[in-house]
Design an enzyme around this catalytic site. Structure first.
Site, PDB file in Angstrom:
ATOM      1  CG  ASP A   1      39.556  12.172 -48.667  1.00  0.00           C
ATOM      2  OD1 ASP A   1      39.119  11.773 -47.582  1.00  0.00           O
ATOM      3  OD2 ASP A   1      38.822  12.610 -49.576  1.00  0.00           O
TER       4      ASP A   1
ATOM      5  CB  CYS B   1      28.317   7.695 -34.808  1.00  0.00           C
ATOM      6  SG  CYS B   1      29.840   8.351 -35.464  1.00  0.00           S
TER       7      CYS B   1
HETATM    8  C1  UGA Z   1      29.821   7.705 -30.852  1.00  0.00           C
HETATM    9  C2  UGA Z   1      30.390   6.682 -29.866  1.00  0.00           C
HETATM   10  O1  UGA Z   1      30.342   7.210 -28.532  1.00  0.00           O
HETATM   11  C3  UGA Z   1      31.838   6.333 -30.225  1.00  0.00           C
HETATM   12  O2  UGA Z   1      32.329   5.326 -29.362  1.00  0.00           O
HETATM   13  C4  UGA Z   1      31.885   5.836 -31.669  1.00  0.00           C
HETATM   14  O3  UGA Z   1      33.205   5.575 -32.086  1.00  0.00           O
HETATM   15  C5  UGA Z   1      31.279   6.890 -32.597  1.00  0.00           C
HETATM   16  O4  UGA Z   1      29.931   7.196 -32.180  1.00  0.00           O
HETATM   17  C6  UGA Z   1      31.291   6.342 -34.006  1.00  0.00           C
HETATM   18  O5  UGA Z   1      30.660   5.325 -34.246  1.00  0.00           O
HETATM   19  O6  UGA Z   1      32.026   6.866 -34.857  1.00  0.00           O
HETATM   20  P1  UGA Z   1      30.037  10.391 -31.140  1.00  0.00           P
HETATM   21  O7  UGA Z   1      28.864  10.254 -32.068  1.00  0.00           O
HETATM   22  O8  UGA Z   1      31.227  11.141 -31.585  1.00  0.00           O
HETATM   23  O9  UGA Z   1      30.568   8.919 -30.722  1.00  0.00           O
HETATM   24  O10 UGA Z   1      29.535  11.104 -29.800  1.00  0.00           O
HETATM   25  P2  UGA Z   1      28.941  10.658 -28.389  1.00  0.00           P
HETATM   26  O11 UGA Z   1      29.743  11.300 -27.338  1.00  0.00           O
HETATM   27  O12 UGA Z   1      28.753   9.221 -28.288  1.00  0.00           O
HETATM   28  O13 UGA Z   1      27.501  11.384 -28.421  1.00  0.00           O
HETATM   29  C7  UGA Z   1      26.485  11.018 -29.350  1.00  0.00           C
HETATM   30  C8  UGA Z   1      25.188  11.737 -29.042  1.00  0.00           C
HETATM   31  O14 UGA Z   1      24.618  11.249 -27.831  1.00  0.00           O
HETATM   32  C9  UGA Z   1      25.319  13.242 -28.855  1.00  0.00           C
HETATM   33  O15 UGA Z   1      24.238  13.882 -29.495  1.00  0.00           O
HETATM   34  C10 UGA Z   1      25.230  13.435 -27.345  1.00  0.00           C
HETATM   35  O16 UGA Z   1      24.740  14.693 -26.973  1.00  0.00           O
HETATM   36  C11 UGA Z   1      24.266  12.328 -26.973  1.00  0.00           C
HETATM   37  N1  UGA Z   1      24.383  11.884 -25.567  1.00  0.00           N
HETATM   38  C12 UGA Z   1      25.506  11.256 -25.140  1.00  0.00           C
HETATM   39  C13 UGA Z   1      23.319  12.086 -24.697  1.00  0.00           C
HETATM   40  O17 UGA Z   1      22.261  12.655 -25.066  1.00  0.00           O
HETATM   41  N2  UGA Z   1      23.426  11.645 -23.408  1.00  0.00           N
HETATM   42  C14 UGA Z   1      24.544  11.020 -22.954  1.00  0.00           C
HETATM   43  O18 UGA Z   1      24.557  10.632 -21.755  1.00  0.00           O
HETATM   44  C15 UGA Z   1      25.601  10.827 -23.831  1.00  0.00           C
END
Ligand code: UGA
Length: 435
Positions: free
Chosen positions: A30, A260
């Site tokens: 990095d 993301c």
């Molecule tokens: C997301 C994807 O789930 C991963 O597969 C991907 O690798 C990643 O983006 C990326 O592109 O790097 P992440 O952003 O870490 O992962 O978290 P998530 O668990 O997907 O949640 C994202 C958002 O959606 C959060 O704000 C969460 O609160 C919200 N969410 C998630 C909801 O409001 N409802 C749900 O049912 C699920």
């Protein structure tokens, strides 16, 4: 295998550490000297369950090293993963200048075969750009391959996700690359999906957009449920049991955030537009998400009548539990709106307060949830940390000036809350208000 991972952000750090613990010799690179100096001592730049221990173990075993010297890392490795940031430009497009810089350095330094793997989330056709760049800047006629291996790990469960993936997507255009990547991923015993590079790039965009679409869909359904006095959780359960739909990512809430989904969605809309397709569906997904945050603020306003001069206890600042990441966290927009209406904010988050302090102003940061509740006119749940699910609600009620809870993550049972004497508002579930 000798591996270099360029970029020590979420994806890069987890990738290097996990590959090291699978028995490879990994150099993580990095440009941030402070970050690398801390990592060499086993200190984490992020909070991610299980990661610190794994980094320390692998540093000790000498499977993992950290450096700012990309040139040496290129010389020492056979496989180079590019996991640098692709931040959004003002028009939503991904800024690929870091990816290009890395490709140029690899080209200038390589003296033997290299497999260059893009792991950052990048627009389709980036693989071709990397190939052209390496060919242009390579001084000698050295063989190389480019591959795409998008990452699907989630913050908060990153190590577990990396080690137990639903699938590993590998975009390749040579047998040599396919063989190397098969060998590298063999210990995971995962389903490997080999495809061409462009399809692999689109799989990542399509997957994130689809998941974001599921969330906006259920959030829209939650609005209908409120209007019709139905319960979104019952609806999600009923829908989710259909295996074609599935229950995951059908949790209604105050909108998705993080580094993301919002960024990838904007990028995919832009990529589609450039390719000649107006992805109206994804524009609606974005709009529903923005509306959901605004609607949640309206809910708080409705519960308090006048927000001006009221003290609001905010529980949870991170965009999701088990992370200290505040990037594009819905809490930032919601707190800004409440402050603009004259509210005083007392906030608590188990891990994200330090990062939140860098952005939020005029917020009183509290040492725990109870301190945040003391004397407040209501409690607002923004992140579903386990400790909030297990909180002593009787104590919370005593500490509050008014027993009002506005829950943006549906973590409490409406009937229980009513029995405890709270005025309780949640998402897409009927509220029985006694007046
Ligand atoms: C997301 C994807 O789930 C991963 O597969 C991907 O690798 C990643 O983006 C990326 O592109 O790097 P992440 O952003 O870490 O992962 O978290 P998530 O668990 O997907 O949640 C994202 C958002 O959606 C959060 O704000 C969460 O609160 C919200 N969410 C998630 C909801 O409001 N409802 C749900 O049912 C699920």
């Amino acid at each position: 295998m000798k591996i270099a991972v360029v970029g020590a952000g979420y994806v890069g750090l987890v990738t290097s550490t996990c590959f090291a613990s699978l028995g490879n010799s990994v150099t993580c690179v990095d440009i941030d000297e402070k970050k690398i100096a801390a990592l060499k001592k086993g200190k984490m730049p992020i909070y991610e369950p299980g990661l610190e221990e794994l980094v320390r173990q692998n540093l000790k075993k000498k499977n993992l090293s950290f450096t700012t010297n990309l040139k040496t890392a290129v010389h020492q490795s056979d496989v180079i993963f590019i996991a640098v940031g692709t931040p959004p430009k003002p028009n939503g497009e991904a800024d690929l200048s870091f990816v290009e810089n890395v490709a140029r350095t690899i080209a200038r330094e390589m003296t033997s075969y290299k497999l260059i793997v893009e792991k950052s989330t990048v627009p389709v056709q980036t693989g071709s750009w990397i190939r052209d760049t390496v060919m242009r800047y390579c001084k000698k006629n050295v063989a190389f391959d480019v591959a795409s291996n998008p990452e699907f790990l989630r913050e908060g469960t990153a190590v577990k996700d990396f080690m137990n993936p639903d699938r590993v997507v590998l975009g390749v255009d040579s047998k040599r690359a396919e063989k190397l990547l098969t060998e590298l991923y063999k210990p995971l015993k995962a389903t490997l999906v080999f495809t061409d590079i462009k399809s692999a790039e689109i799989i990542k965009h399509a997957s994130n957009s689809f998941l974001a679409m599921k969330i906006s869909f259920i959030n829209a359904i939650s609005r209908i449920c409120e209007l019709a006095k139905a319960d979104v959780e019952q609806v999600a359960t009923g829908m989710g049991l259909d295996r074609r739909i599935g229950r995951n990512f059908l949790d209604a809430g105050l909108g998705f955030g993080g580094f993301c989904f919002p960024k990838d969605l904007a990028a995919f809309i832009r990529i589609s537009e450039k390719l000649g397709y107006d992805f109206e569906l994804l524009k609606a997904v974005e709009k529903i998400n923005e509306d959901q945050k605004k609607y949640f603020v309206k809910k708080i306003e409705h519960a308090l009548w006048n927000v001006n001069s009221k003290t609001i206890a905010i529980l949870g600042l991170a965009f999701k539990p088990n992370t200290d990441d505040m990037r594009f966290a819905p809490s930032l927009d919601i707190i800004a709106d409440l402050q603009a209406m004259g509210a005083k904010i007392r906030a608590y988050d188990p891990h994200a307060s330090a990062n939140a302090k860098k952005t939020l102003t005029k917020v009183t940061f509290c040492k725990d949830a109870y301190e945040a509740c003391k004397g407040s006119d209501c409690v607002v749940i923004l992140t579903e940390w386990d400790e909030f699910k297990e909180i002593n609600l009787v104590k919370v009620k005593k500490l509050l000036a008014q027993p009002v809870v506005i829950d943006g993550r549906n973590i409490y049972d409406p009937e229980e809350m009513q029995k405890l004497g709270f005025r309780y508002f949640s998402i897409g579930r009927p509220t029985k208000e006694k007046r």
